[in-house]
Design an enzyme around this catalytic site. Structure first.
Site, PDB file in Angstrom:
ATOM      1  CB  VAL A 105      -0.937  -0.011   1.241  1.00  0.00           C
ATOM      2  CG1 VAL A 105      -1.924  -1.170   1.154  1.00  0.00           C
ATOM      3  CG2 VAL A 105      -0.152  -0.097   2.557  1.00  0.00           C
ATOM      4  CG  HIS A 121      -4.148  -5.867   0.029  1.00  0.00           C
ATOM      5  ND1 HIS A 121      -3.139  -6.683   0.494  1.00  0.00           N
ATOM      6  CD2 HIS A 121      -5.142  -6.703  -0.367  1.00  0.00           C
ATOM      7  CE1 HIS A 121      -3.528  -7.946   0.424  1.00  0.00           C
ATOM      8  NE2 HIS A 121      -4.726  -7.991  -0.115  1.00  0.00           N
ATOM      9  CB  ALA A 235      13.035  -7.291  -4.115  1.00  0.00           C
TER      10      ALA A 235
HETATM   11  C1  BV8 Z   1     -11.219 -11.181   2.565  1.00  0.00           C
HETATM   12  C2  BV8 Z   1      -3.741  -3.518   3.734  1.00  0.00           C
HETATM   13  C3  BV8 Z   1     -13.437 -11.904   2.271  1.00  0.00           C
HETATM   14  C4  BV8 Z   1      -3.934  -2.964   5.114  1.00  0.00           C
HETATM   15  C5  BV8 Z   1      -3.663  -5.938   4.060  1.00  0.00           C
HETATM   16  C6  BV8 Z   1     -11.086 -14.591   9.534  1.00  0.00           C
HETATM   17  C7  BV8 Z   1     -11.859 -13.441   9.515  1.00  0.00           C
HETATM   18  C8  BV8 Z   1     -11.849 -12.572   8.425  1.00  0.00           C
HETATM   19  C9  BV8 Z   1     -11.043 -12.861   7.326  1.00  0.00           C
HETATM   20  C10 BV8 Z   1     -10.278 -14.003   7.375  1.00  0.00           C
HETATM   21  C11 BV8 Z   1     -10.280 -14.876   8.444  1.00  0.00           C
HETATM   22  N1  BV8 Z   1      -9.415 -15.882   8.177  1.00  0.00           N
HETATM   23  C12 BV8 Z   1      -8.846 -15.690   6.975  1.00  0.00           C
HETATM   24  C13 BV8 Z   1      -9.386 -14.579   6.473  1.00  0.00           C
HETATM   25  C14 BV8 Z   1      -9.067 -13.992   5.209  1.00  0.00           C
HETATM   26  C15 BV8 Z   1      -8.027 -12.909   5.457  1.00  0.00           C
HETATM   27  C16 BV8 Z   1      -6.667 -13.560   5.579  1.00  0.00           C
HETATM   28  O1  BV8 Z   1      -6.140 -14.028   4.596  1.00  0.00           O
HETATM   29  N2  BV8 Z   1      -6.127 -13.595   6.809  1.00  0.00           N
HETATM   30  C17 BV8 Z   1      -4.817 -14.194   7.022  1.00  0.00           C
HETATM   31  C18 BV8 Z   1      -4.127 -13.493   8.180  1.00  0.00           C
HETATM   32  C19 BV8 Z   1      -5.005 -15.681   7.292  1.00  0.00           C
HETATM   33  N3  BV8 Z   1      -8.110 -12.057   4.320  1.00  0.00           N
HETATM   34  C20 BV8 Z   1      -8.919 -10.993   4.359  1.00  0.00           C
HETATM   35  O2  BV8 Z   1      -9.525 -10.632   5.317  1.00  0.00           O
HETATM   36  C21 BV8 Z   1      -9.050 -10.298   3.018  1.00  0.00           C
HETATM   37  N4  BV8 Z   1     -10.442 -10.130   2.735  1.00  0.00           N
HETATM   38  O3  BV8 Z   1     -10.847 -12.327   2.639  1.00  0.00           O
HETATM   39  O4  BV8 Z   1     -12.525 -10.828   2.345  1.00  0.00           O
HETATM   40  C22 BV8 Z   1     -13.848 -12.224   3.682  1.00  0.00           C
HETATM   41  C23 BV8 Z   1     -14.533 -11.274   4.396  1.00  0.00           C
HETATM   42  C24 BV8 Z   1     -14.967 -11.604   5.684  1.00  0.00           C
HETATM   43  C25 BV8 Z   1     -14.673 -12.858   6.247  1.00  0.00           C
HETATM   44  C26 BV8 Z   1     -13.920 -13.795   5.520  1.00  0.00           C
HETATM   45  C27 BV8 Z   1     -13.490 -13.471   4.230  1.00  0.00           C
HETATM   46  C28 BV8 Z   1      -8.404  -8.922   3.081  1.00  0.00           C
HETATM   47  C29 BV8 Z   1      -6.918  -9.101   3.239  1.00  0.00           C
HETATM   48  C30 BV8 Z   1      -6.239  -7.741   3.059  1.00  0.00           C
HETATM   49  C31 BV8 Z   1      -5.719  -7.240   4.385  1.00  0.00           C
HETATM   50  N5  BV8 Z   1      -4.964  -6.002   4.167  1.00  0.00           N
HETATM   51  N6  BV8 Z   1      -3.017  -4.790   3.796  1.00  0.00           N
HETATM   52  C32 BV8 Z   1      -2.661  -2.417   5.678  1.00  0.00           C
HETATM   53  O5  BV8 Z   1      -1.578  -2.578   5.076  1.00  0.00           O
HETATM   54  O6  BV8 Z   1      -2.757  -1.789   6.751  1.00  0.00           O
HETATM   55  S1  BV8 Z   1      -2.782  -7.357   4.169  1.00  0.00           S
HETATM   56  C33 BV8 Z   1      -1.160  -6.995   4.503  1.00  0.00           C
HETATM   57  O7  BV8 Z   1      -0.615  -8.159   5.057  1.00  0.00           O
HETATM   58  C34 BV8 Z   1      -0.321  -6.751   3.289  1.00  0.00           C
HETATM   59  O8  BV8 Z   1      -0.978  -5.992   2.329  1.00  0.00           O
HETATM   60  C35 BV8 Z   1       0.004  -8.124   2.791  1.00  0.00           C
HETATM   61  O9  BV8 Z   1      -0.972  -8.610   1.941  1.00  0.00           O
HETATM   62  C36 BV8 Z   1      -0.053  -8.916   4.047  1.00  0.00           C
HETATM   63  C37 BV8 Z   1       1.340  -9.254   4.500  1.00  0.00           C
HETATM   64  O10 BV8 Z   1       1.748 -10.227   3.689  1.00  0.00           O
HETATM   65  P1  BV8 Z   1       3.136 -10.069   2.883  1.00  0.00           P
HETATM   66  O11 BV8 Z   1       3.062  -8.947   1.945  1.00  0.00           O
HETATM   67  O12 BV8 Z   1       3.447 -11.399   2.362  1.00  0.00           O
HETATM   68  O13 BV8 Z   1       4.198  -9.644   3.956  1.00  0.00           O
HETATM   69  P2  BV8 Z   1       4.784 -10.577   5.070  1.00  0.00           P
HETATM   70  O14 BV8 Z   1       5.344  -9.688   6.089  1.00  0.00           O
HETATM   71  O15 BV8 Z   1       3.810 -11.615   5.442  1.00  0.00           O
HETATM   72  O16 BV8 Z   1       5.971 -11.359   4.298  1.00  0.00           O
HETATM   73  C38 BV8 Z   1       7.059 -10.634   3.790  1.00  0.00           C
HETATM   74  C39 BV8 Z   1       7.825 -11.599   2.894  1.00  0.00           C
HETATM   75  O17 BV8 Z   1       8.906 -10.878   2.286  1.00  0.00           O
HETATM   76  C40 BV8 Z   1       8.440 -12.752   3.653  1.00  0.00           C
HETATM   77  O18 BV8 Z   1       8.216 -13.954   2.938  1.00  0.00           O
HETATM   78  C41 BV8 Z   1       9.955 -12.417   3.663  1.00  0.00           C
HETATM   79  O19 BV8 Z   1      10.755 -13.573   3.622  1.00  0.00           O
HETATM   80  C42 BV8 Z   1      10.085 -11.643   2.398  1.00  0.00           C
HETATM   81  N7  BV8 Z   1      11.192 -10.670   2.359  1.00  0.00           N
HETATM   82  C43 BV8 Z   1      11.747  -9.998   3.402  1.00  0.00           C
HETATM   83  N8  BV8 Z   1      12.715  -9.163   2.928  1.00  0.00           N
HETATM   84  C44 BV8 Z   1      12.736  -9.318   1.571  1.00  0.00           C
HETATM   85  C45 BV8 Z   1      11.765 -10.271   1.206  1.00  0.00           C
HETATM   86  N9  BV8 Z   1      11.553 -10.638  -0.075  1.00  0.00           N
HETATM   87  C46 BV8 Z   1      12.319 -10.054  -1.024  1.00  0.00           C
HETATM   88  N10 BV8 Z   1      13.261  -9.118  -0.758  1.00  0.00           N
HETATM   89  C47 BV8 Z   1      13.505  -8.743   0.524  1.00  0.00           C
HETATM   90  N11 BV8 Z   1      14.454  -7.824   0.782  1.00  0.00           N
END
Ligand code: BV8
Ligand code: ZN
Length: 252
Positions: A105, A121, A235
């Site tokens: 974002v 997102h 990256a």
């Molecule tokens: C949805 C914006 C339908 C906000 C974000 C229970 C209740 C409600 C929902 C759910 C539930 N259980 C599951 C869900 C679905 C839920 C979900 O998936 N939850 C997860 C936690 C299990 N999803 C949702 O709610 C989505 N909507 O499903 O609607 C619905 C509706 C109601 C009920 C059910 C379903 C909405 C999801 C969007 C949330 N918003 N962001 C904000 O930013 O404030 S998500 C946010 O977290 C990010 O945008 C991103 O998507 C996510 C983080 O993930 P990553 O980007 O992968 O980052 P992360 O830190 O995890 O990993 C970093 C990676 O980079 C690592 O692998 C690391 O090794 C690597 N890395 C590190 N350094 C480097 C590198 N790679 C390359 N180079 C480097 N230098």
């Protein structure tokens, strides 16, 4: 950087004209923007980001969540695109299409010069009316109290223009992201743990559409199981090397 992975990934991308890219927080790590999981440093370390980034979290304490976003907006505003963002922007000229679907974002892909970007997102620098009356703000003002500003259209709170946990993604954007991924000749997945749906479902969608998947990450991820090539690296370090070859071949 695992040479085997890089050579295999480069070979897989060599003849590709339509590339789709899915990026996560790791894409911006080398720009100093903490990944979503390690965003909780200092005073925010005692809060759960999934709780803060939710309608319930905002409803329970609008000033707290607004201050968290203001802190993150400051981080993002002070960040610069890294060599990875710039390599993607540069490489676009040597593909017929290079669509970036980003979970981030922070707007850094656009600031690096990428134009075909789908922010599934949302964008932390924008705000919108909590009651969806249609008012959107590019840069909200900060009130001394730290409270969210009021919507000039209806008096409700303003909220960050991002998708919170538990909120649906914009169906138009999600469909466009799915079409970009299924219609590509390869999908490059960069810097995402593959834990958050529906974004994390896009690599499987690619696989089912017969689109080869390359995963670039310094760590193993949930997406590795559907990858045709895995590149262990960051990256900023890998993308210039991975995409340089493509940049040497002008688009047809
Ligand atoms: C949805 C914006 C339908 C906000 C974000 C229970 C209740 C409600 C929902 C759910 C539930 N259980 C599951 C869900 C679905 C839920 C979900 O998936 N939850 C997860 C936690 C299990 N999803 C949702 O709610 C989505 N909507 O499903 O609607 C619905 C509706 C109601 C009920 C059910 C379903 C909405 C999801 C969007 C949330 N918003 N962001 C904000 O930013 O404030 S998500 C946010 O977290 C990010 O945008 C991103 O998507 C996510 C983080 O993930 P990553 O980007 O992968 O980052 P992360 O830190 O995890 O990993 C970093 C990676 O980079 C690592 O692998 C690391 O090794 C690597 N890395 C590190 N350094 C480097 C590198 N790679 C390359 N180079 C480097 N230098
Ligand atoms: Zn309003």
């Amino acid at each position: 950087m695992s040479a085997g992975g890089l050579a295999a990934a480069r070979a897989l991308l060599a003849g590709v004209r339509r590339l789709a890219v899915l990026t996560g927080a790791g894409m911006s790590a080398e720009s100093g923007v903490p990944t979503f999981r390690d965003a909780q440093t200092g005073l925010w370390s005692r809060f759960d980001p999934v709780q803060l980034a939710s309608p319930e979290g905002f409803r329970d304490d609008p000033p707290l969540v607004w201050r968290w976003y203001a802190w993150r907006r400051e981080l993002v505003a002070g960040a610069q695109p890294n060599a990875g963002h710039r390599a993607l922007a540069r490489a676009a000229g040597s593909f017929d299409s290079l669509c970036i679907v980003t979970q981030n974002v922070d707007g850094l892909h656009q600031r690096a010069g990428s134009s075909d970007v789908i922010e599934i997102h949302g964008n932390i620098l924008r705000s919108r009316c909590l009651d969806e009356c249609g008012v959107r703000f590019e840069r909200p003002q900060q009130l001394p109290s730290g409270e969210p500003p009021r919507c000039p259209g209806c008096g409700s709170w303003l909220r960050p223009d991002v998708v919170w946990f538990g909120e649906m993604l914009d169906p138009v954007q999600l469909r466009a992201a799915g079409e970009a991924v299924s219609g590509a000749q390869a999908l490059l997945v960069i810097g995402t743990s593959g834990l958050v749906y529906p974004a994390a479902g896009l690599p499987l969608q690619a696989r089912r559409a017969g689109v080869p998947v390359v995963v670039l990450n310094p760590q193993p991820t949930e997406i590795d199981s559907v990858a045709d090539a895995l590149v262990a690296g960051t990256a900023g370090e890998v993308l210039p090397a991975l995409l340089a070859r493509q940049a040497d071949q002008p688009a047809t």
